[in-house]
Write an enzyme that holds these catalytic residues in place. Structure first.
Site, PDB file in Angstrom:
ATOM      1  N   ARG A 215     -60.126 107.849  60.093  1.00 18.23           N
ATOM      2  CA  ARG A 215     -59.328 108.363  61.214  1.00 18.23           C
ATOM      3  C   ARG A 215     -60.122 109.455  61.911  1.00 18.23           C
ATOM      4  O   ARG A 215     -60.470 110.464  61.275  1.00 18.23           O
ATOM      5  CB  ARG A 215     -58.024 108.990  60.706  1.00 18.23           C
ATOM      6  CG  ARG A 215     -57.211 108.101  59.772  1.00 18.23           C
ATOM      7  CD  ARG A 215     -56.340 107.141  60.551  1.00 18.23           C
ATOM      8  NE  ARG A 215     -55.738 106.160  59.684  1.00 18.23           N
ATOM      9  CZ  ARG A 215     -54.430 106.086  59.425  1.00 18.23           C
ATOM     10  NH1 ARG A 215     -53.608 106.950  59.964  1.00 18.23           N
ATOM     11  NH2 ARG A 215     -53.960 105.129  58.650  1.00 18.23           N
ATOM     12  N   GLU A 217     -59.569 112.057  63.339  1.00 17.14           N
ATOM     13  CA  GLU A 217     -58.547 113.091  63.572  1.00 17.14           C
ATOM     14  C   GLU A 217     -59.126 114.159  64.489  1.00 17.14           C
ATOM     15  O   GLU A 217     -60.175 114.720  64.213  1.00 17.14           O
ATOM     16  CB  GLU A 217     -58.125 113.731  62.236  1.00 17.14           C
ATOM     17  CG  GLU A 217     -57.475 112.781  61.253  1.00 17.14           C
ATOM     18  CD  GLU A 217     -56.093 112.329  61.680  1.00 17.14           C
ATOM     19  OE1 GLU A 217     -55.538 112.918  62.644  1.00 17.14           O
ATOM     20  OE2 GLU A 217     -55.574 111.379  61.063  1.00 17.14           O
ATOM     21  N   ARG A 223     -54.006 118.790  55.871  1.00 18.13           N
ATOM     22  CA  ARG A 223     -53.521 117.508  55.348  1.00 18.13           C
ATOM     23  C   ARG A 223     -54.260 116.282  55.883  1.00 18.13           C
ATOM     24  O   ARG A 223     -53.922 115.161  55.534  1.00 18.13           O
ATOM     25  CB  ARG A 223     -52.025 117.368  55.642  1.00 18.13           C
ATOM     26  CG  ARG A 223     -51.690 117.612  57.108  1.00 18.13           C
ATOM     27  CD  ARG A 223     -50.288 117.234  57.465  1.00 18.13           C
ATOM     28  NE  ARG A 223     -49.279 117.977  56.749  1.00 18.13           N
ATOM     29  CZ  ARG A 223     -48.000 117.592  56.621  1.00 18.13           C
ATOM     30  NH1 ARG A 223     -47.594 116.468  57.147  1.00 18.13           N
ATOM     31  NH2 ARG A 223     -47.135 118.316  55.979  1.00 18.13           N
ATOM     32  N   HIS A 224     -55.244 116.494  56.764  1.00 17.06           N
ATOM     33  CA  HIS A 224     -55.944 115.359  57.364  1.00 17.06           C
ATOM     34  C   HIS A 224     -57.417 115.318  57.005  1.00 17.06           C
ATOM     35  O   HIS A 224     -58.128 116.312  57.105  1.00 17.06           O
ATOM     36  CB  HIS A 224     -55.819 115.408  58.889  1.00 17.06           C
ATOM     37  CG  HIS A 224     -54.446 115.079  59.363  1.00 17.06           C
ATOM     38  ND1 HIS A 224     -53.553 116.033  59.771  1.00 17.06           N
ATOM     39  CD2 HIS A 224     -53.806 113.891  59.464  1.00 17.06           C
ATOM     40  CE1 HIS A 224     -52.417 115.449  60.108  1.00 17.06           C
ATOM     41  NE2 HIS A 224     -52.536 114.142  59.927  1.00 17.06           N
ATOM     42  N   GLU A 361     -45.817 114.042  53.711  1.00 21.45           N
ATOM     43  CA  GLU A 361     -45.734 112.573  53.739  1.00 21.45           C
ATOM     44  C   GLU A 361     -46.885 112.007  52.924  1.00 21.45           C
ATOM     45  O   GLU A 361     -48.039 112.308  53.203  1.00 21.45           O
ATOM     46  CB  GLU A 361     -45.835 112.110  55.201  1.00 21.45           C
ATOM     47  CG  GLU A 361     -45.934 110.610  55.353  1.00 21.45           C
ATOM     48  CD  GLU A 361     -46.706 110.232  56.614  1.00 21.45           C
ATOM     49  OE1 GLU A 361     -46.397 110.750  57.695  1.00 21.45           O
ATOM     50  OE2 GLU A 361     -47.642 109.406  56.476  1.00 21.45           O
ATOM     51  N   SER A 364     -46.370 105.626  54.093  1.00 20.42           N
ATOM     52  CA  SER A 364     -45.686 105.054  55.254  1.00 20.42           C
ATOM     53  C   SER A 364     -45.681 103.556  55.107  1.00 20.42           C
ATOM     54  O   SER A 364     -46.575 102.997  54.473  1.00 20.42           O
ATOM     55  CB  SER A 364     -46.499 105.300  56.519  1.00 20.42           C
ATOM     56  OG  SER A 364     -46.200 106.494  57.081  1.00 20.42           O
ATOM     57  N   ARG A 412     -53.633 112.965  49.261  1.00 22.62           N
ATOM     58  CA  ARG A 412     -52.428 113.791  49.407  1.00 22.62           C
ATOM     59  C   ARG A 412     -51.611 113.811  48.113  1.00 22.62           C
ATOM     60  O   ARG A 412     -51.049 114.839  47.738  1.00 22.62           O
ATOM     61  CB  ARG A 412     -51.560 113.274  50.556  1.00 22.62           C
ATOM     62  CG  ARG A 412     -52.168 113.563  51.913  1.00 22.62           C
ATOM     63  CD  ARG A 412     -51.139 113.342  52.995  1.00 22.62           C
ATOM     64  NE  ARG A 412     -51.738 113.505  54.313  1.00 22.62           N
ATOM     65  CZ  ARG A 412     -51.090 113.239  55.441  1.00 22.62           C
ATOM     66  NH1 ARG A 412     -49.853 112.792  55.410  1.00 22.62           N
ATOM     67  NH2 ARG A 412     -51.687 113.430  56.599  1.00 22.62           N
TER      68      ARG A 412
END
Ligand code: AMO
Length: 446
Positions: A215, A217, A223-224, A361, A364, A412
């Site tokens: 990703r 980001e 958190r990323h 989170e 998902s 995570r």
């Protein structure tokens, strides 16, 4: 290789005998005629004593020297027993020490009980800092998460698959995608194994994979990561309620198994055990009502949960349901990826879900659009070109059952099991906007 090598933990059964140990010097403590050092191997730490002539040899050792030690395993006197060490009731009195490889002088203190470094320094020296006994257990817990995910998925009849990370089209949409020059053509690093796992439903019905995801980001958060590890499942012939049950079964099975396997580390690090009360399931709007009632913050009507909402919701779940997990479902359709099934009752909301674990989170997923025409139209309606998804669409054109799945973020989960503050600490070699191994600022840009 030393054939008669004994592992440190096995010395517990060898009191009074001579052993040959191999490992790395952790800490040296010299008191003149007596000197000690802690030796580290893959099973633990052992205090080694050097007396007389050997005291000199011990005091010349440096942190991280790779050594071979011959010595006698002895019981420690009562007053010297260290209850915090699994081998704290014994020590080895050295009779011979050989330095296999001398380590260069440390850039910082690696011998201390804690490694008190700022994160950038920790990652600038990753191949060294990973060796520290407070850091390496993070990745034993991570290993345990993967093993129990695999175990849970296999029990559910899933086949393990290995899918590419170079793809012709972007999987999750959005701008967070890395383009690559593929022999002069444009290709992408996969943002998730999503499209491949779905295509395999008509082959195996149930699949799982442990895959790298990329990703781009655009911001730096705790958190990323730019590259993370996803633990994915996909199931055919299931409806939304069955998917929620499967999601919960995998989440609980994986975390319980991982905690059991990591019992020793939980004890040593004094980690908070996971609370497994009945996992609450709430819709996004119910979650927002809860946040409002619990904190007075009015987030009702927002299109997603913010990091603070996730924290507040987790506090509520722990207080009222004794659960570190909460499932939130029915997110707005436009907020989720194109393959997400809208709810037939109210198509503005989708048959989608997230798992929140200790305020973040971790997973998902959704029921998917499984009808070819609907999927084709969903791709078009998001401004994408169906021609870029031709292999994917083929799987749906030729018979796809009702299906769905989910993905868990390994780093995570590891971060929250261990109470770490930053997801980077739960990645062996974290990648972000500022780093690929070394800091990007230290490199010339092209
Ligand atoms: P999603 O994009 O939510 O869903 O990713 C799934 C899980 O992966 C983790 N995660 C990340 N962890 C660290 N850094 C990141 N940049 C990052 N991005 C994601 C999170 C997240 O919950 N294809 C769908 C899943 C599905 O529908 O099956 C997907 O990728 O824990």
């Amino acid at each position: 290789m030393t054939d008669n090598r004994t592992l440190i933990l096995d010395c517990l059964e060898k009191v009074g005998t001579e052993v040959t140990l191999c490992g790395f010097v952790q800490t040296v403590r010299s008191h003149g005629k007596v000197a000690f050092f802690d030796l580290r191997d893959r099973t633990g730490l052992m205090q080694i004593g050097g007396f007389g002539e050997l005291a000199g040899e011990v005091s010349r050792l440096g942190s991280q020297d790779a050594v071979k030690v011959v010595g006698i395993v002895k019981k420690r006197e009562e007053r010297y027993v260290n209850v915090q060490m699994s081998t704290g009731a014994i020590e080895v009195e050295a009779t011979y020490i050989e330095v296999i490889s001398k380590a260069a002088e440390m850039p910082f203190d690696m011998g201390g009980k804690e490694l008190n470094l700022e994160l950038p320094t920790l990652f600038d020296h990753r191949s060294l800092t990973l060796r520290h006994p407070t850091i390496s257990p993070i990745f034993k817990v991570q290993e345990a998460v993967v093993a129990s995910f695999r175990n849970t998925a296999e029990k559910l009849g899933c086949t393990e698959i290995f899918v590419p990370t170079i793809a012709a089209s972007s999987t999750e949409g959005g701008a967070e995608v890395f383009n690559i020059n593929y022999y002069g053509h444009n290709a992408f690093l996969t943002q998730s194994p999503q499209l491949y796992k779905q295509m395999l439903v008509p082959v195996f019905e149930r699949v799982y994979t442990i895959a790298h995801a990329y990703r781009a980001e655009p911001s730096v958060t705790t958190r990323h990561l730019a590259e993370n590890t996803q633990l994915d499942c996909e199931f055919g012939f299931v409806d939304f309620t069955q998917l929620l049950d499967l999601l919960e079964e995998v989440a609980v099975g994986m975390l319980k198994g991982a905690q059991e396997k990591s019992e020793e580390i939980f004890k040593q690090k004094n980690l908070e055990p996971i609370h497994f009360g009945k996992t609450p399931r709430v819709t996004l709007s119910e979650a927002q009502e809860i946040v409002f009632t619990e904190t007075g913050r009015d987030v009702r009507g927002e299109k997603d949960l913010s990091p603070q909402d996730e924290v507040d919701l987790s506090n509520w779940a722990l207080k009222n349901h004794d659960s570190d997990l909460v499932i939130v479902h029915h997110f707005p359709t436009f907020k989720r990826a194109f393959y997400t099934m809208p709810d037939a009752q109210n198509p503005e909301y989708s048959l989608s879900y997230d798992v929140i674990f200790r305020g973040i989170e971790i997973s998902s997923g959704s029921q998917r659009i499984h009808k070819y025409e609907d999927l084709y139209n969903a791709i078009k309606s998001r401004g994408m070109d169906p021609d870029n998804f031709s292999m994917y669409l083929m799987a749906f054109k030729y018979g796809m059952p009702e299906e769905g799945g989910f993905s868990f973020g390994l780093e995570r989960i590891t971060m929250k099991m261990l109470g770490l503050q930053n997801v980077r600490e739960a990645s062996l070699y974290p990648r972000d906007m500022e780093r690929v191994d070394e800091r990007l600022s230290a490199r010339p840009t092209k």
